[in-house]
Design an enzyme around this catalytic site. Structure first.
Site, PDB file in Angstrom:
ATOM      1  N   HIS A  87      28.367  32.986  49.347  1.00  0.00           N
ATOM      2  CA  HIS A  87      29.431  33.387  50.425  1.00  0.00           C
ATOM      3  C   HIS A  87      29.411  34.851  50.301  1.00  0.00           C
ATOM      4  O   HIS A  87      29.702  35.471  51.569  1.00  0.00           O
ATOM      5  CB  HIS A  87      30.933  33.025  50.132  1.00  0.00           C
ATOM      6  CG  HIS A  87      31.573  33.654  49.222  1.00  0.00           C
ATOM      7  ND1 HIS A  87      31.585  33.325  47.944  1.00  0.00           N
ATOM      8  CD2 HIS A  87      32.191  34.985  49.182  1.00  0.00           C
ATOM      9  CE1 HIS A  87      32.453  34.432  47.140  1.00  0.00           C
ATOM     10  NE2 HIS A  87      32.602  35.204  48.011  1.00  0.00           N
ATOM     11  N   ASP A 139      28.271  27.085  46.442  1.00  0.00           N
ATOM     12  CA  ASP A 139      28.569  28.486  46.577  1.00  0.00           C
ATOM     13  C   ASP A 139      27.508  29.300  45.525  1.00  0.00           C
ATOM     14  O   ASP A 139      28.116  29.955  44.478  1.00  0.00           O
ATOM     15  CB  ASP A 139      29.876  28.972  46.293  1.00  0.00           C
ATOM     16  CG  ASP A 139      30.223  30.633  46.998  1.00  0.00           C
ATOM     17  OD1 ASP A 139      29.304  31.068  47.453  1.00  0.00           O
ATOM     18  OD2 ASP A 139      31.168  30.870  46.568  1.00  0.00           O
ATOM     19  N   SER A 243      32.841  38.342  43.170  1.00  0.00           N
ATOM     20  CA  SER A 243      32.162  37.264  43.621  1.00  0.00           C
ATOM     21  C   SER A 243      30.711  37.373  43.368  1.00  0.00           C
ATOM     22  O   SER A 243      30.239  38.291  43.389  1.00  0.00           O
ATOM     23  CB  SER A 243      32.269  37.022  45.197  1.00  0.00           C
ATOM     24  OG  SER A 243      33.713  36.438  45.398  1.00  0.00           O
TER      25      SER A 243
HETATM   26  C1  4AZ Z   1      36.966  37.081  46.573  1.00  0.00           C
HETATM   27  O1  4AZ Z   1      37.425  37.319  47.388  1.00  0.00           O
HETATM   28  C2  4AZ Z   1      37.726  36.456  45.453  1.00  0.00           C
HETATM   29  N1  4AZ Z   1      40.916  34.890  41.699  1.00  0.00           N
HETATM   30  C3  4AZ Z   1      37.178  36.161  44.101  1.00  0.00           C
HETATM   31  C4  4AZ Z   1      37.562  35.790  43.010  1.00  0.00           C
HETATM   32  C5  4AZ Z   1      39.075  35.396  43.102  1.00  0.00           C
HETATM   33  C6  4AZ Z   1      39.748  35.371  44.433  1.00  0.00           C
HETATM   34  C7  4AZ Z   1      38.962  36.269  45.423  1.00  0.00           C
HETATM   35  C8  4AZ Z   1      39.762  34.600  42.141  1.00  0.00           C
HETATM   36  O2  4AZ Z   1      35.649  37.340  46.199  1.00  0.00           O
END
Ligand code: 4AZ
Length: 853
Positions: A87, A139, A243
């Site tokens: 993503h 993902d 992420s």
């Molecule tokens: C993000 O937006 C994201 N709390 C990554 C992890 C989490 C929430 C959002 C988990 O990249």
């Protein structure tokens, strides 16, 4: 650039052709090349709720930059390969070009270059072709570097799990990244890599948590290939910007990457652990993509003793977390009540918002706040908290940056020197997230705030009802303005509240606490109402949640717990405020299902415990009634009269909507000759405006143009369910013709719509009201003794009413004057002097223009 589609394990290659693919099938049992080790940081030596990592602890961590800025994390799995999340690279179904990305390796703090840190261009980004959206799984992404990374003490690959690898649920693993430290709160400079210890959750346990309604009342179905890590109580988590980064677990002295940070619902929220892409199921896909690349990623065999690690039974229940804040043993015993004692000042009331922080109005300390450092006597400041034997010392005072000039930001945070241990008697209040919407009609209470003096009695008794933004706005007199719907918008700028027992504390300061499912939230602060005429208004706290959590890094923000929008569906329709007078709003009636029977100006006037008359609230302390109903003719004593508002007969509203007052005096106009038809009852104390008790508007004369008119009464005098019967007000000429000779001056007569004649009983002397084109309700008159059709008009008594009741809401004159000098000589033939009910003369009435013509 070229694209390759290989089935069944499909890859999408964008960027320079890797050119290294071989058609030979891989063998998962194939031994790894001996020359590359993995998952072993150099022996030496945020993420949310985490802390700064030591340099070199996580040498596989990389930062992925898009157009030069950090966007996602990733992990080095081989000198030329980085593992990340799909993503990060796919937007609107399209893979972004590899050339826009670069990879930072060996970076501990993005602000300062470190030994061994370097950058690599990205040659290709590979994403499984079944990836569509993050919530649908798969993902995962691979990045092929344009040139191999320079391995060293701070740049080393992590080990990858084989498909058969079983990570033991409940074990502690670590997530790393340079993402936000709180929702919408970026990692501050110098962007030091953050690490957080997270517990691996089994699928069933995680699904169980995600099956409980969470933020936005949502639940979520986890899919195979997703993995959760975190805690039911939240607070430690990955967040935006993490992420693509790794979740690693140590096994047999090596670190294996169990997951790829993928998504979550918010960050660190209760029952919403972070969701990761499980890496093990992607062994085959990864091997296919990197095939021929030497050295490639390493998939060490799982240490034998862990291979059959304890698995959770599928039916395992989860331990859901309940709110840790906002629990009060009983209303008024607020376990978060804090008093800040500043030498030389009166105590300042605030609220405990975490183990270490107290929130209070900055205005308490404005004389001590200066731009050149902390207050000089901060050492001597103390905070009194419930159930603590000694006062707490204060380490830091952090005023809101706008505190000195913006009332809505009149906030300061005080850090305690030593965090307190929470208990049932000492607990923080819950704070709302930005998107929290406190439902209109919520039951709330007031708590002391700032230097507020206690009113008579404990503050626990101060109950309040939250008004809708529209109501509050209208009561505050924004004439004719259109108020847009506010659903989900975090509440309007104002939160209304209705006080009990009509007491009025102009100089007291209060905060507003609202309860959802037994959990108290600090909903509003610093009521800024002026006078007693209007409901108290508070600045909503939602907007301050981000600042409070930013400063405290541990305040108890809690999700909205009640979502019952009722039949109204929130405030979804655009509504217009009726006109108001200089005294504020009048004649405003809420169109809500539970208010169907409620007419906020209709009063039950109980006369000497004997009979009940209708009364109409014309100002906060005054009710108008028909004289004959409330006074015995010839009697010289004022009867004992009680007035009730907010009642709706057999469908009573909650008790708290009801207001009762005694009548202090009865005022009559000075009429010569005959008995005055209208009486004003002065109440023992004012009634605060609210959706359930609000004055009606008064019409100064004539018939409001375009109005629809109603007789408002009770079906029967026993259960007193309000009824409105539609009527037409006859012209004075027709009225005069019908009742010639028997009508007192200033009488209105009405014609009931078909089938409405018997709607209301008449012994209570019901009122005649019209709803104007603008939507506000105006009082026209009160029924004349024993009559269903004749009403004593208000307008001839305007001067007397205005003199007696300064706050009576007479609207500006509109429409032609009503009682023009006309004679009965213009009556249609045969109608003059008719004495039957008007309906009998309906035909004549309709024919009148013809007769006249
Ligand atoms: C993000 O937006 C994201 N709390 C990554 C992890 C989490 C929430 C959002 C988990 O990249």
């Amino acid at each position: 650039m070229s694209q390759h589609l290989l089935l069944p394990l499909v890859i999408l290659v964008i960027g320079p052709d890797p050119g290294t693919f071989q058609d030979s099938a891989f063998s998962p049992s194939q031994e790894e090349p001996e020359d590359l080790d993995c998952g072993r940081p150099e022996p030496s030596a945020r993420i949310m709720g985490g802390s700064d990592a030591q340099p070199g602890t996580w040498p596989w961590q990389v930062s992925l930059h898009h157009w030069g800025g950090h966007v996602c994390g990733g992990s080095l799995i081989a000198p030329s390969w980085v593992l990340s999340a799909a993503h990060c690279f796919v937007s609107n179904g399209t893979l972004e070009p590899a050339s826009e990305w670069s990879v930072l390796l060996g970076v501990h703090s993005q602000d300062e270059p470190q030994d061994g840190a370097h950058v690599r261009e990205v040659a290709a980004i590979l994403v499984p072709d079944n990836y569509t959206r993050v919530e649908l799984g798969s993902d995962v992404a691979l990045l092929r570097l344009a040139s191999p990374a320079r391995l060293g003490p701070t740049v080393r690959p992590v080990c990858l799990p084989r498909a058969s690898h079983r990570f033991t649920h409940g074990t502690s693993c670590w997530a790393t990244g340079a993402g936000d430290v709180l929702e919408a709160d970026p990692l501050p400079r110098p962007w030091v890599l953050q690490e957080v210890e997270l517990r691996l959750l089994g699928e069933a346990a995680c699904q169980c948590l995600y099956s409980r309604p969470g933020p936005f009342n949502l639940t979520f179905q986890l899919l195979p290939g997703m993995l959760c890590a975190g805690y039911p109580e939240g607070r430690k988590d990955t967040c935006q910007g993490d992420s693509g980064g790794p979740l690693v677990c140590e096994e047999g002295g090596r670190w294996f990457q169990a997951g790829i940070t993928s998504f979550g619902f918010g960050c660190g929220r209760r029952n919403r652990p972070g969701v990761f892409t499980a890496v093990a199921p992607h062994e085959a896909w990864i091997r296919t993509q990197v095939m021929g690349s030497v050295p490639g990623p390493v998939f060490p065999t799982q240490p034998l003793e862990l291979q059959s690690g304890p698995r959770e039974p599928m039916e395992e229940n989860c331990t859901v977390a309940l709110p840790e804040c906002g629990k009060a043993p009983r209303p008024g015993a607020w376990p978060w009540e804090a008093q800040v004692m500043v030498p030389g000042s009166k105590p300042c009331h605030g609220a405990l918002v975490s183990e270490s922080w107290v929130l209070a109005p900055a205005s308490c300390f404005l004389d001590r706040i200066s731009s050149d450092g902390p207050p000089r006597d901060l050492n001597a400041w103390r905070v009194l908290l419930p159930s603590r034997p000694r006062a707490e010392r204060v380490a830091r005072l952090v005023p809101h940056e706008n505190a000195s000039w913006d009332d809505a930001s009149d906030l300061a945070l005080l850090q305690l020197r030593v965090p307190v241990n929470l208990s049932a008697a000492l607990r923080p209040v819950c704070l709302p997230y930005l998107e929290h919407y406190f439902l209109p009609g919520s039951r709330c209470r007031l708590a002391r705030w700032g230097r507020g003096e206690p009113a008579s009695g404990p503050s626990a008794l101060l109950e309040a009802e939250l008004l809708s933004g529209w109501w509050c706005h209208c009561l505050y007199g924004h004439q004719g303005e259109t108020v847009p719907p506010q659903g989900g918008g975090g509440g309007g700028p104002l939160l209304g509240e209705r006080r009990e027992a009509g007491r009025c504390w102009n100089d007291s300061r209060w905060s507003l606490l609202c309860r959802e499912e037994g959990t108290w939230f600090l909903a509003g602060i610093r009521d800024f109402s002026s006078g007693c005429l209007r409901p108290r208004a508070f600045s909503p706290l939602q907007t301050h949640g981000p600042w409070i959590s930013h400063v405290t890094r541990g305040a108890y923000l809690e999700d909205q717990l009640v979502w019952d929008w009722g039949l109204e569906g929130g405030e979804t329709e655009i509504q217009t405020c009726p006109p108001h007078t200089e005294h504020g709003a009048c004649g405003l009636r809420q169109k809500a299902a539970q208010m169907e029977h409620l007419w906020p100006w209709l009063a039950e006037v109980h006369v000497a415990g004997d009979h009940v008359c209708t009364g109409i609230l014309v100002a906060p302390g005054w009710v108008l009634a028909a004289t004959h109903c409330v006074l015995r003719l010839g009697s010289t004593t004022v009867p004992y009269i009680e007035v009730y508002l907010g009642r709706a007969g057999a469908n009573p509203l909650p008790q708290s909507h009801q207001v009762s007052r005694l009548v202090n005096s009865i005022r009559l106009p000075r009429h010569l000759g005959h008995g005055p038809p209208l009486a004003l009852l002065e109440l023992s104390s004012r009634v605060e405006p609210s959706p359930s008790s609000l004055p009606v508007c008064l019409h100064p004369g004539g018939i409001p143009p375009g109005a629809s008119c109603w007789v408002l009464g009770w079906k029967d005098p026993q259960d007193r369910v309000p009824m409105a019967a539609a009527v037409s007000i006859l012209t004075p000429r027709l009225c005069g013709c019908l009742y010639q000779g028997i009508l007192p001056p200033g009488t209105l007569c009405v014609l009931y719509s078909e089938g409405q004649e018997d709607s209301c009983e008449v012994t209570s002397a019901p009122p005649l009201l019209c709803q104007t084109e603008g939507g506000s309700w105006v009082l026209m008159g009160m029924a004349i003794r024993g009559s269903r059709e004749l009403f004593a008009a208000i307008s001839p008594e305007e001067a007397w009413i205005s003199q007696t009741v300064g706050e009576a809401h007479f609207l500006p004159p509109s429409g032609p004057p009503y009682w023009s000098p006309e004679g009965s000589n213009l009556c249609p033939l045969g109608m003059a002097g008719a004495s039957g009910p008007p309906r009998a003369a309906l035909l004549l009435l309709l024919l009148t223009p013809l007769i006249q013509g």
